[in-house]
Design an enzyme around this catalytic site. Structure first.
Site, mmCIF file in Angstrom:
data_model
loop_
_atom_site.group_PDB
_atom_site.id
_atom_site.type_symbol
_atom_site.label_atom_id
_atom_site.label_comp_id
_atom_site.label_asym_id
_atom_site.label_seq_id
_atom_site.Cartn_x
_atom_site.Cartn_y
_atom_site.Cartn_z
ATOM 1 N N ARG A 227 0.849 -1.190 0.000
ATOM 2 C CA ARG A 227 0.000 0.000 0.000
ATOM 3 C C ARG A 227 0.889 1.247 0.000
ATOM 4 O O ARG A 227 1.958 1.264 0.628
ATOM 5 C CB ARG A 227 -0.916 0.031 1.232
ATOM 6 C CG ARG A 227 -2.058 -0.973 1.206
ATOM 7 C CD ARG A 227 -3.100 -0.670 0.117
ATOM 8 N NE ARG A 227 -4.228 -1.598 0.110
ATOM 9 C CZ ARG A 227 -4.365 -2.631 -0.736
ATOM 10 N NH1 ARG A 227 -3.454 -2.872 -1.650
ATOM 11 N NH2 ARG A 227 -5.446 -3.392 -0.682
ATOM 12 N N HIS A 275 -0.914 0.387 -9.613
ATOM 13 C CA HIS A 275 -1.608 -0.549 -8.719
ATOM 14 C C HIS A 275 -2.189 -1.728 -9.513
ATOM 15 O O HIS A 275 -3.408 -1.930 -9.551
ATOM 16 C CB HIS A 275 -2.722 0.168 -7.921
ATOM 17 C CG HIS A 275 -3.174 -0.624 -6.725
ATOM 18 N ND1 HIS A 275 -3.632 -0.042 -5.563
ATOM 19 C CD2 HIS A 275 -3.246 -1.971 -6.507
ATOM 20 C CE1 HIS A 275 -3.967 -0.989 -4.699
ATOM 21 N NE2 HIS A 275 -3.742 -2.165 -5.261
HETATM 22 N N1 LIG Z 1 -0.408 -4.034 -5.115
HETATM 23 C C1 LIG Z 1 -1.343 -4.933 -5.291
HETATM 24 O O1 LIG Z 1 -1.817 -5.128 -6.401
HETATM 25 C C2 LIG Z 1 -1.803 -5.763 -4.143
HETATM 26 C C3 LIG Z 1 -1.434 -5.465 -2.860
HETATM 27 N N2 LIG Z 1 -1.797 -6.286 -1.819
HETATM 28 C C4 LIG Z 1 -1.356 -5.948 -0.478
HETATM 29 O O2 LIG Z 1 -0.571 -7.013 0.039
HETATM 30 C C5 LIG Z 1 -0.857 -7.130 1.430
HETATM 31 C C6 LIG Z 1 -0.409 -8.471 1.975
HETATM 32 O O3 LIG Z 1 -1.276 -9.495 1.550
HETATM 33 P P1 LIG Z 1 -1.225 -10.969 2.154
HETATM 34 O O4 LIG Z 1 0.135 -11.526 2.056
HETATM 35 O O5 LIG Z 1 -2.340 -11.718 1.566
HETATM 36 O O6 LIG Z 1 -1.507 -10.640 3.689
HETATM 37 P P2 LIG Z 1 -1.291 -11.584 4.974
HETATM 38 O O7 LIG Z 1 -2.242 -11.098 6.002
HETATM 39 O O8 LIG Z 1 -1.324 -13.009 4.570
HETATM 40 O O9 LIG Z 1 0.209 -11.260 5.433
HETATM 41 C C7 LIG Z 1 0.543 -10.147 6.188
HETATM 42 C C8 LIG Z 1 1.925 -10.324 6.805
HETATM 43 O O10 LIG Z 1 2.302 -9.086 7.415
HETATM 44 C C9 LIG Z 1 2.755 -9.341 8.734
HETATM 45 N N3 LIG Z 1 2.453 -8.197 9.602
HETATM 46 C C10 LIG Z 1 1.276 -7.576 9.803
HETATM 47 N N4 LIG Z 1 1.400 -6.583 10.690
HETATM 48 C C11 LIG Z 1 2.691 -6.586 11.077
HETATM 49 C C12 LIG Z 1 3.441 -5.805 11.983
HETATM 50 N N5 LIG Z 1 2.893 -4.810 12.679
HETATM 51 N N6 LIG Z 1 4.734 -6.101 12.144
HETATM 52 C C13 LIG Z 1 5.312 -7.116 11.457
HETATM 53 N N7 LIG Z 1 4.650 -7.890 10.569
HETATM 54 C C14 LIG Z 1 3.367 -7.625 10.383
HETATM 55 C C15 LIG Z 1 1.996 -10.571 9.190
HETATM 56 O O11 LIG Z 1 2.694 -11.198 10.245
HETATM 57 C C16 LIG Z 1 1.976 -11.386 7.893
HETATM 58 O O12 LIG Z 1 3.179 -12.099 7.780
HETATM 59 C C17 LIG Z 1 -2.356 -6.849 1.503
HETATM 60 O O13 LIG Z 1 -2.741 -6.442 2.801
HETATM 61 C C18 LIG Z 1 -2.537 -5.751 0.475
HETATM 62 O O14 LIG Z 1 -2.442 -4.487 1.075
HETATM 63 C C19 LIG Z 1 -2.530 -7.419 -2.032
HETATM 64 C C20 LIG Z 1 -2.918 -7.754 -3.294
HETATM 65 C C21 LIG Z 1 -2.624 -6.945 -4.449
HETATM 66 O O1 LIG Z 2 -6.452 -7.197 -3.417
HETATM 67 C C1 LIG Z 2 -5.904 -6.145 -3.064
HETATM 68 O O2 LIG Z 2 -5.712 -5.838 -1.893
HETATM 69 C C2 LIG Z 2 -5.460 -5.211 -4.085
HETATM 70 O O3 LIG Z 2 -4.749 -4.290 -3.801
HETATM 71 C C3 LIG Z 2 -5.902 -5.456 -5.465
HETATM 72 O O4 LIG Z 2 -5.311 -4.625 -6.378
#
Ligand SMILES: NC(=O)C1=CN([C@@H]2O[C@H](COP(=O)(O)OP(=O)(O)OC[C@H]3O[C@@H](n4cnc5c(N)ncnc54)[C@H](O)[C@@H]3O)[C@@H](O)[C@H]2O)C=CC1
Ligand SMILES: O=C(O)C(=O)CO
Length: 312
Positions: A227, A275
Site C-alpha cells: 500500500r 496498482h
Molecule cells: N499491489 C497490489 O496489487 C496488491 C497489494 N496487496 C497488499 O498485500 C498485502 C499483503 O497481503 P497478504 O500476504 O495476503 O496478507 P497476509 O495477512 O497473509 O500477510 C501479512 C503479513 O504481514 C505481517 N504483519 C502484519 N502486521 C505486522 C506488523 N505490525 N509487524 C510485522 N509484521 C506484520 C503478518 O505477520 C503477515 O506475515 C495486503 O494487505 C494488500 O495491502 C494485495 C494484493 C494486491
Molecule cells: O487485493 C488487493 O488488496 C489489491 O490491492 C488489489 O489490487
C-alpha cells in the site's frame, strides 16, 4: 441461500455467471441501491454502507486481499458490519503468482544491472560493467503472509539470500525469519532489496521512512507492492538523492491515481506501475469463495477471516 454482490468496476455479468456455476444452489444477485431483501452472504469491494447495514449475514467476503479500505470504512460506520459477522478476504487466488512475476522480474532487472545499462544506452556508451554477486544481494521481505511467502519461494529458486520480517516467527526453508519490532534493525542491516508486502494497519503505515531506509545497505532498492501509505514518499526521494537508495519500483501510492505533479513521475531511478501488481482473478476467487461458503454451511471453520482488532 441468498448472495448479494457489489463491485464498483468489475463486469458484474461475468462474475454472477461464474458464481452461479460454482454455487448452483444459491440465488445470486447484484446489489443495487434500495435492495433491502434478505441475504446470507455479501461479496463486496468498496461497498456502500447501506448495502450491509442492518443485515443478518453469515459472512462478508472482500473481493481482494487487502481489507484496509473496508476496515477504515468500518471505523467511520461501525453500524455497517457488527463484529459478530465474519469478514473474509481473498488468500492468494492467483495473486501469489502475479506477485512472484513482478518481484522476480524486478530483482533480476537490478541484479543484472539493466538500470545501469539503460542509462549507458541513453548516452550511447558501450561499457560492460562489473557483475553483482548474489551474496551482496540479500532480499528482505516485509510481511511474510500469503503473498510474502509466495514471493520468497520464487526468489529462493534464483539463489538470493533471503530474509523475512513479520509479527511472529515463520518457518520457511531457506528464509531467515525476523519477528517483531525488536528484530527489525537486524532484518534491515545488510538488506539490499526491500520488498514490502505488509498489510496497511496503524502499526505499519509510514514504516518505510528515513529511519528505516537509513538502516539498509548502501545502494539498495525498494519494491512496494502493498500500500502507498507504507512509504513516506519524501523520505524515499531523499534516500534516492543521498545515494542510500539506488532505485525504487512502486506499484502503490499514498494518493491513487498519483497526482501529475508528483516528483516520483520524473525521477529517473523510480519505476512505477498503476496498482496492478496483483489483481483479483475471477475463476480462482470464485472457487475460493464458493469453497468457503460451502464449508461455512457445513459448520466448518474457513481460513481468510479478518481479525478486525489486529487490522488485517
Ligand atoms: N499491489 C497490489 O496489487 C496488491 C497489494 N496487496 C497488499 O498485500 C498485502 C499483503 O497481503 P497478504 O500476504 O495476503 O496478507 P497476509 O495477512 O497473509 O500477510 C501479512 C503479513 O504481514 C505481517 N504483519 C502484519 N502486521 C505486522 C506488523 N505490525 N509487524 C510485522 N509484521 C506484520 C503478518 O505477520 C503477515 O506475515 C495486503 O494487505 C494488500 O495491502 C494485495 C494484493 C494486491
Ligand atoms: O487485493 C488487493 O488488496 C489489491 O490491492 C488489489 O489490487
Amino acid at each position: 441461500m441468498e448472495i448479494i454482490f457489489y463491485h464498483p468496476s468489475f463486469d458484474n455479468n461475468d462474475w454472477i455467471r461464474a458464481l452461479r456455476q460454482a454455487l448452483p444452489q444459491a440465488n445470486i444477485r447484484v446489489w443495487t441501491p434500495g435492495d433491502n431483501a434478505h441475504a446470507d452472504y455479501a461479496l463486496v469491494w468498496h461497498p456502500p454502507v447501506e448495502m450491509l447495514k442492518g443485515r443478518q449475514l453469515k459472512g462478508v467476503f472482500a473481493l481482494g486481499a487487502g481489507v484496509d479500505s473496508i476496515l477504515s470504512q468500518l471505523q467511520a460506520h461501525p453500524e455497517m458490519l457488527p463484529e459478530s459477522i465474519p469478514l473474509f478476504r481473498l488468500e492468494d487466488t492467483g495473486m501469489g503468482l502475479q506477485m512472484q512475476e513482478y518481484a522476480v522480474s524486478q530483482v533480476l532487472h537490478w541484479f543484472r544491472r539493466f538500470d545501469d545499462y539503460q542509462a549507458l544506452k541513453l548516452q550511447a556508451k558501450w561499457q560492460p560493467l562489473e557483475e553483482y554477486e548474489r551474496g551482496d544481494f540479500t532480499i528482505g521481505i516485509l510481511g511474510a503472509g500469503v503473498l510474502g511467502a509466495k514471493v520468497a519461494e520464487s526468489l529462493l529458486q534464483w539463489g538470493f539470500p533471503l530474509r523475512s520480517w513479520s509479527r511472529s516467527r515463520k518457518k520457511m526453508p531457506g528464509v531467515t525469519s525476523f519477528a517483531g519490532g525488536e528484530e527489525l534493525p537486524d532484518f534491515l542491516h545488510g538488506t539490499r532489496v526491500l520488498i514490502n508486502l505488509l498489510p496497511n494497519t496503524p502499526e505499519t503505515a509510514g514504516i518505510i521512512n528515513a529511519a528505516l531506509l537509513n538502516q539498509l545497505a548502501d545502494n539498495s532498492y525498494v519494491i512496494n507492492l502493498a500500500r502507498g501509505v507504507h512509504v513516506v514518499e519524501r523520505d524515499l526521494l531523499a534516500a534516492l538523492e543521498s545515494g542510500k537508495l539506488k532505485g525504487a519500483m512502486l506499484d502503490v501510492f499514498s494518493q491513487e491515481p498519483l497526482a501529475s505533479d508528483n516528483p516520483l513521475w520524473a525521477h529517473p531511478r523510480v519505476a512505477m506501475t498503476p496498482h496492478m501488481a496483483a489483481t483479483t482473478r475471477r475463476s480462482e476467487a470464485v472457487a475460493f469463495i464458493a469453497q468457503a461458503i460451502q464449508a461455512i454451511e457445513r459448520g466448518e471453520t474457513v481460513s481468510g477471516r479478518v481479525d478486525r482488532a489486529r487490522g488485517y
